[in-house]
Design a protein around this motif. Structure first.
Motif, PDB file in Angstrom:
ATOM      1  N   SER A  89       0.812  -1.282  -0.207  1.00  0.00           N
ATOM      2  CA  SER A  89      -0.007  -0.024   0.005  1.00  0.00           C
ATOM      3  C   SER A  89       0.804   1.277   0.032  1.00  0.00           C
ATOM      4  N   LEU A  90       1.918   1.287   0.883  1.00  0.00           N
ATOM      5  CA  LEU A  90       2.873   2.577   1.094  1.00  0.00           C
ATOM      6  C   LEU A  90       3.558   2.624  -0.319  1.00  0.00           C
ATOM      7  N   GLU A  91       3.961   1.548  -0.916  1.00  0.00           N
ATOM      8  CA  GLU A  91       4.683   1.773  -2.331  1.00  0.00           C
ATOM      9  C   GLU A  91       3.747   2.447  -3.074  1.00  0.00           C
ATOM     10  N   TRP A  92       2.665   1.805  -3.434  1.00  0.00           N
ATOM     11  CA  TRP A  92       1.667   2.424  -4.450  1.00  0.00           C
ATOM     12  C   TRP A  92       1.548   3.980  -4.128  1.00  0.00           C
ATOM     13  N   ILE A  93       1.398   4.234  -2.815  1.00  0.00           N
ATOM     14  CA  ILE A  93       1.112   5.650  -2.473  1.00  0.00           C
ATOM     15  C   ILE A  93       2.273   6.432  -2.909  1.00  0.00           C
ATOM     16  N   VAL A  94       3.371   6.099  -2.643  1.00  0.00           N
ATOM     17  CA  VAL A  94       4.660   6.960  -2.945  1.00  0.00           C
ATOM     18  C   VAL A  94       4.800   7.000  -4.701  1.00  0.00           C
ATOM     19  N   VAL A  95       4.738   5.931  -5.357  1.00  0.00           N
ATOM     20  CA  VAL A  95       4.872   5.912  -6.610  1.00  0.00           C
ATOM     21  C   VAL A  95       3.832   6.830  -7.445  1.00  0.00           C
ATOM     22  N   ARG A  96       2.575   6.592  -6.744  1.00  0.00           N
ATOM     23  CA  ARG A  96       1.437   7.563  -7.115  1.00  0.00           C
ATOM     24  C   ARG A  96       1.771   9.081  -7.176  1.00  0.00           C
ATOM     25  N   ALA A  97       2.378   9.447  -5.881  1.00  0.00           N
ATOM     26  CA  ALA A  97       2.707  10.776  -5.523  1.00  0.00           C
ATOM     27  C   ALA A  97       3.694  11.221  -6.584  1.00  0.00           C
ATOM     28  N   GLU A 104       8.156  19.455  -9.767  1.00  0.00           N
ATOM     29  CA  GLU A 104       9.227  18.736 -10.427  1.00  0.00           C
ATOM     30  C   GLU A 104      10.277  18.352  -9.046  1.00  0.00           C
ATOM     31  N   LEU A 105      11.116  17.462  -9.346  1.00  0.00           N
ATOM     32  CA  LEU A 105      11.709  16.854  -8.094  1.00  0.00           C
ATOM     33  C   LEU A 105      12.829  18.004  -7.821  1.00  0.00           C
ATOM     34  N   GLU A 106      13.467  18.496  -8.852  1.00  0.00           N
ATOM     35  CA  GLU A 106      14.383  19.698  -8.605  1.00  0.00           C
ATOM     36  C   GLU A 106      13.947  20.821  -7.738  1.00  0.00           C
ATOM     37  N   LYS A 107      12.509  21.132  -8.224  1.00  0.00           N
ATOM     38  CA  LYS A 107      11.943  22.057  -7.279  1.00  0.00           C
ATOM     39  C   LYS A 107      11.650  21.484  -5.891  1.00  0.00           C
ATOM     40  N   MET A 108      11.147  20.410  -5.738  1.00  0.00           N
ATOM     41  CA  MET A 108      10.952  19.875  -4.276  1.00  0.00           C
ATOM     42  C   MET A 108      12.412  19.886  -3.610  1.00  0.00           C
ATOM     43  N   ALA A 160      12.636   7.045   5.169  1.00  0.00           N
ATOM     44  CA  ALA A 160      14.115   7.190   4.906  1.00  0.00           C
ATOM     45  C   ALA A 160      14.232   6.596   3.653  1.00  0.00           C
ATOM     46  N   ALA A 161      13.728   5.417   3.533  1.00  0.00           N
ATOM     47  CA  ALA A 161      13.852   4.606   2.163  1.00  0.00           C
ATOM     48  C   ALA A 161      13.605   5.405   0.925  1.00  0.00           C
ATOM     49  N   VAL A 162      12.439   6.083   0.969  1.00  0.00           N
ATOM     50  CA  VAL A 162      12.069   6.868  -0.100  1.00  0.00           C
ATOM     51  C   VAL A 162      13.165   8.106  -0.316  1.00  0.00           C
ATOM     52  N   LYS A 163      13.251   8.847   0.916  1.00  0.00           N
ATOM     53  CA  LYS A 163      14.454   9.927   0.754  1.00  0.00           C
ATOM     54  C   LYS A 163      15.823   9.226  -0.102  1.00  0.00           C
ATOM     55  N   ALA A 164      16.185   8.193   0.648  1.00  0.00           N
ATOM     56  CA  ALA A 164      17.399   7.714   0.073  1.00  0.00           C
ATOM     57  C   ALA A 164      17.104   7.530  -1.517  1.00  0.00           C
ATOM     58  N   SER A 165      16.171   6.915  -1.906  1.00  0.00           N
ATOM     59  CA  SER A 165      15.839   6.806  -3.372  1.00  0.00           C
ATOM     60  C   SER A 165      15.911   8.058  -4.307  1.00  0.00           C
ATOM     61  N   LEU A 166      15.222   8.924  -3.629  1.00  0.00           N
ATOM     62  CA  LEU A 166      15.366  10.193  -4.409  1.00  0.00           C
ATOM     63  C   LEU A 166      16.544  10.927  -4.261  1.00  0.00           C
ATOM     64  N   SER A 174      22.786   7.128 -10.415  1.00  0.00           N
ATOM     65  CA  SER A 174      21.873   5.623 -10.502  1.00  0.00           C
ATOM     66  C   SER A 174      21.663   5.559 -12.118  1.00  0.00           C
ATOM     67  N   SER A 175      21.568   4.234 -12.263  1.00  0.00           N
ATOM     68  CA  SER A 175      21.724   3.835 -13.815  1.00  0.00           C
ATOM     69  C   SER A 175      20.149   3.733 -14.058  1.00  0.00           C
ATOM     70  N   ALA A 176      19.140   3.961 -13.005  1.00  0.00           N
ATOM     71  CA  ALA A 176      17.753   3.996 -13.191  1.00  0.00           C
ATOM     72  C   ALA A 176      17.154   4.843 -14.155  1.00  0.00           C
ATOM     73  N   ASP A 177      16.240   4.375 -14.774  1.00  0.00           N
ATOM     74  CA  ASP A 177      15.536   5.394 -15.753  1.00  0.00           C
ATOM     75  C   ASP A 177      14.649   6.497 -15.476  1.00  0.00           C
ATOM     76  N   LYS A 178      14.030   5.955 -14.170  1.00  0.00           N
ATOM     77  CA  LYS A 178      13.133   7.298 -13.453  1.00  0.00           C
ATOM     78  C   LYS A 178      13.279   6.722 -12.007  1.00  0.00           C
ATOM     79  N   PRO A 179      13.121   7.935 -11.378  1.00  0.00           N
ATOM     80  CA  PRO A 179      12.936   7.748  -9.850  1.00  0.00           C
ATOM     81  C   PRO A 179      12.090   6.470  -9.240  1.00  0.00           C
ATOM     82  N   GLU A 180      10.798   6.169  -9.942  1.00  0.00           N
ATOM     83  CA  GLU A 180      10.023   4.987  -9.348  1.00  0.00           C
ATOM     84  C   GLU A 180      10.743   3.694  -9.468  1.00  0.00           C
TER      85      GLU A 180
END
Length: 199
Positions: A89-97, A104-108, A160-166, A174-180
């Motif tokens: 549930s929490l993963e779904w919420i974070v990705v939806r947000a 934009e992440l830069e502005k955030m 903390a996990a979300v902050k580390a990811s972002l 990171s080699s990821a294509d997008k933050p999700e």
């Protein structure tokens, strides 16, 4: 009558958002110390009296979007299937947000840096945290049946996990294509109990 009240509520919400966005924009451009309620009201196209009808101070206006987002996330959590694992549930919420968010992440990140660098904004943020944490604890307790330490611990760990990811995404390391993608990976690590990856 109900339709009229609904329209009035929507207008109020729009005014609150306009004031908050103006406050955040001006604070990032000039520094919170140089921003006044008059400036925020003028930028949003309303009177300073209207500003004070919505916010007690400029710091509260700057931080309003954070509180609004937390309340929205709590609503989303309540709407998730009751038998869904809480981490799902929490993963779904974070990705939806991330996918549907207006910022934009830069502005955030710029706003987060501003808050961390301002003693008055940081103090207001801590007040907000103290006020909202128990509410989120209650929502998590409703969903899981767990009380005591668990809801607060889950909030802290997921945050903390979300902050580390972002942070990793924003660093460009990171080699990821997008933050999700990093968010999904972070939740997989949480499900494993943070076991050391074997590959």
């Amino acid at each position: 009558m109900g339709e009229e009240l609904g329209l009035r509520d929507r207008k109020k919400a729009a005014t609150r958002i306009a004031l908050s966005e103006a406050a955040a924009r001006l604070a990032m451009e000039r520094g919170i110390e140089l921003v006044t309620a008059d400036m925020i009201a003028s930028d949003a196209g309303v009177s300073v009296r209207t500003f004070h009808n919505y916010f007690s101070c400029k710091e509260e206006a700057v931080l309003h979007h954070l509180e609004a987002e937390v309340l929205e996330w709590a609503g989303w959590l309540r709407e998730r299937p009751v038998d869904e694992p809480i981490l799902d549930s929490l993963e779904w919420i974070v990705v939806r947000a991330l996918v549907t968010g207006d910022h934009e992440l830069e502005k955030m990140q710029a706003l987060a840096d501003l808050i961390d660098s301002s003693p008055t904004l940081l103090a207001k943020k801590m007040e907000m945290h103290v006020r909202l944490t128990p509410m989120l604890d209650e929502v998590i307790a409703e969903r899981t049946g767990a009380t005591g330490l668990y809801p607060s611990l889950l909030q802290t760990v997921v945050g903390a996990a979300v902050k580390a990811s972002l942070d990793l995404w924003m660093s460009g390391r990171s080699s990821a294509d997008k933050p999700e993608q990093l968010v999904h990976e972070a939740f997989d690590h949480l499900r494993s109990g943070l076991a050391v990856p074997t590959s």
